[in-house]
Design a protein around this motif. Structure first.
Motif, PDB file in Angstrom:
ATOM      1  N   ASN A 191       0.852  -1.198   0.000  1.00 42.69           N
ATOM      2  CA  ASN A 191       0.000   0.000   0.000  1.00 42.69           C
ATOM      3  C   ASN A 191       0.883   1.243   0.000  1.00 42.69           C
ATOM      4  O   ASN A 191       1.629   1.484   0.951  1.00 42.69           O
ATOM      5  CB  ASN A 191      -0.904   0.006   1.225  1.00 42.69           C
ATOM      6  CG  ASN A 191      -1.904  -1.132   1.209  1.00 42.69           C
ATOM      7  OD1 ASN A 191      -2.482  -1.449   0.173  1.00 42.69           O
ATOM      8  ND2 ASN A 191      -2.117  -1.750   2.362  1.00 42.69           N
ATOM      9  N   LEU A 248       0.977   5.319  -0.204  1.00 43.69           N
ATOM     10  CA  LEU A 248       0.238   6.577  -0.076  1.00 43.69           C
ATOM     11  C   LEU A 248       1.083   7.692  -0.682  1.00 43.69           C
ATOM     12  O   LEU A 248       2.198   7.959  -0.240  1.00 43.69           O
ATOM     13  CB  LEU A 248      -0.045   6.878   1.395  1.00 43.69           C
ATOM     14  CG  LEU A 248      -0.695   8.240   1.698  1.00 43.69           C
ATOM     15  CD1 LEU A 248      -2.083   8.341   1.061  1.00 43.69           C
ATOM     16  CD2 LEU A 248      -0.771   8.480   3.210  1.00 43.69           C
ATOM     17  N   ASN A 276      -0.930  -1.129  -4.477  1.00 41.25           N
ATOM     18  CA  ASN A 276      -2.186  -0.393  -4.264  1.00 41.25           C
ATOM     19  C   ASN A 276      -1.844   1.060  -3.964  1.00 41.25           C
ATOM     20  O   ASN A 276      -1.224   1.356  -2.942  1.00 41.25           O
ATOM     21  CB  ASN A 276      -2.962  -1.014  -3.099  1.00 41.25           C
ATOM     22  CG  ASN A 276      -4.243  -0.260  -2.815  1.00 41.25           C
ATOM     23  OD1 ASN A 276      -4.921   0.197  -3.731  1.00 41.25           O
ATOM     24  ND2 ASN A 276      -4.561  -0.091  -1.541  1.00 41.25           N
ATOM     25  N   THR A 307      -2.790   5.026  -3.252  1.00 41.87           N
ATOM     26  CA  THR A 307      -3.773   6.006  -2.787  1.00 41.87           C
ATOM     27  C   THR A 307      -3.202   7.387  -3.037  1.00 41.87           C
ATOM     28  O   THR A 307      -2.105   7.717  -2.560  1.00 41.87           O
ATOM     29  CB  THR A 307      -4.064   5.834  -1.280  1.00 41.87           C
ATOM     30  OG1 THR A 307      -4.601   4.537  -1.054  1.00 41.87           O
ATOM     31  CG2 THR A 307      -5.070   6.886  -0.807  1.00 41.87           C
ATOM     32  N   GLN A 312      -4.853   7.400   7.110  1.00 48.01           N
ATOM     33  CA  GLN A 312      -4.331   7.051   5.784  1.00 48.01           C
ATOM     34  C   GLN A 312      -2.872   6.623   5.878  1.00 48.01           C
ATOM     35  O   GLN A 312      -2.446   5.652   5.237  1.00 48.01           O
ATOM     36  CB  GLN A 312      -4.453   8.264   4.849  1.00 48.01           C
ATOM     37  CG  GLN A 312      -5.868   8.741   4.634  1.00 48.01           C
ATOM     38  CD  GLN A 312      -6.480   8.192   3.362  1.00 48.01           C
ATOM     39  OE1 GLN A 312      -6.076   7.145   2.879  1.00 48.01           O
ATOM     40  NE2 GLN A 312      -7.469   8.882   2.840  1.00 48.01           N
TER      41      GLN A 312
END
Length: 381
Positions: A2, A4, A35, A37, A280
């Motif tokens: 993930n 960010l 992934n 964001t 987040q």
């Protein structure tokens, strides 16, 4: 994994969301299955409305108003679904609205900011977020307040003309016609400076020169602000001139606190709370941030400094991709150790114009190279 991506804008070249896409484009060439964001950020100044619109939705409203020299222009502000308006003062009284020859804080006015506020109140909002930054004015918000119905009069009971230098002639304040919805509206002001209204660290001494003030203008502007605050006190208003942030945006911070009961807050902290940034970051395996120039100022309420502190709280590695990296101040909290990697994105020596034009490509290339290095390192473990 993930990832960010949460950068600030690169001033004069890319908006924060464009930086997000450039970083993702480069990283995803190597880590296509990650992934991602995307969370553009701001510190309460330029780009604040864009960030909140991207995350929270809402609608934009275009308004006809007056620029810093009282000429008609069109500007916009954001209406959020929860009866909140987001106003950036630069839309109405920004330095970018004037040519270099027109910049003169002796004359410029924040009147248009008041017009934006009045329009938002007519829309029925109950909460107004105001982003300070980029203003061309030094009038303590007198122009803004005049547009909202306040009357500032001289010794002959005549209305003061617009401009920071005119405040020295203030003798009487009448608030009877101030917009009736001001008292029932919550004002939250995003402010990234801690300057008082007056003095060596005040609005005039620190910020007026970049707004076009000549050396001989500084004492005039500072005395005018001090006189304005004195008359406000004589009329029973709170003494906010020495409060941290009162000198922001040419004293707009002072005017909003004094007449609108506004709360001044860190712009970054305000936005971080609104977009749930802590959560987040906690959910990320890697955080990538960035700004146009990383330097000693980056820790002073700026996006990258705030991102770094939050990432370290959650033990999440953080990378900073910046247009350029200045030398660090040894006394600053923003050391290279605040980031796991700091990387300038400029690929070659070139003119400033070309560097700004090539910002997207440079950021994309830097992100790809960093991802390739990460992949190589993983293969060596």
């Amino acid at each position: 994994m993930n990832i960010l991506i949460v950068p600030d804008s690169f001033k004069e070249s890319l908006r924060a969301i464009e930086v997000c896409h450039a970083i993702k484009s480069g990283f995803s060439r190597v880590f296509a299955q990650a992934n991602y964001t995307l969370l553009p950020m701001a510190d309460g100044g330029e780009g604040t409305s864009d960030v909140l619109s991207y995350v929270l939705g809402g609608r934009w409203k275009q308004v006809m108003l007056h620029d810093p020299l009282m000429r008609p222009i069109s500007a916009k502000y954001l209406l959020l679904p929860d009866a909140t308006a987001v106003i950036e003062v630069a839309q109405a009284c920004g330095l970018h609205l004037l040519t270099k020859a027109e910049r003169n804080p002796l004359l410029t006015s924040s009147y248009g900011v008041g017009e934006l506020i009045a329009d938002a109140l007519a829309e029925g909002v109950k909460h107004i977020i105001i982003g300070l930054g980029g203003s061309a004015t030094n009038d303590a918000g007198a122009g803004m307040l005049t547009a909202l119905g306040m009357e500032f009069l001289d010794a002959q009971a005549s209305p003061l003309p617009q401009g920071g230098a005119e405040l020295i002639n203030l003798q009487q304040i009448k608030a009877g016609n101030i917009h009736p919805k001001i008292a029932s509206t919550t004002f939250e002001v995003a402010c990234d400076v801690n300057n008082p209204l007056c003095g060596d660290k005040g609005a005039s001494a620190v910020f007026a020169p970049q707004k076009g003030a000549k050396p001989q203008d500084i004492p005039i502007l500072d005395q005018s602000l001090a006189h304005f605050a004195q008359i406000c006190s004589q009329h029973g208003y709170p003494s906010y001139q020495n409060v941290s942030g009162a000198g922001s945006a040419g004293g707009l911070g002072y005017g909003l606190m004094t007449f609108c009961d506004a709360q001044l807050k860190s712009g970054f902290d305000m936005l971080a709370e609104r977009v749930n940034l802590s959560q987040q970051i906690a959910n990320a395996d890697l955080v990538i941030t960035g700004e146009g120039q990383l330097d000693a100022q980056s820790s002073m309420g700026k996006v990258v400094g705030g991102i770094s502190r939050l990432a370290k709280q959650y033990n999440v590695p953080v990378i900073a991709i910046c247009g350029s990296v200045d030398s660090y101040d040894p006394q600053s909290t923003i050391q290279s150790s605040a980031f796991d990697v700091v990387m300038p994105s400029i690929q070659k020596l070139d003119s400033l114009e070309q560097i700004l034009t090539n910002a997207h490509h440079n950021i994309e290339t830097t992100a790809m190279n960093l991802a390739s290095a990460m992949q190589l390192w993983q293969g060596l473990l």
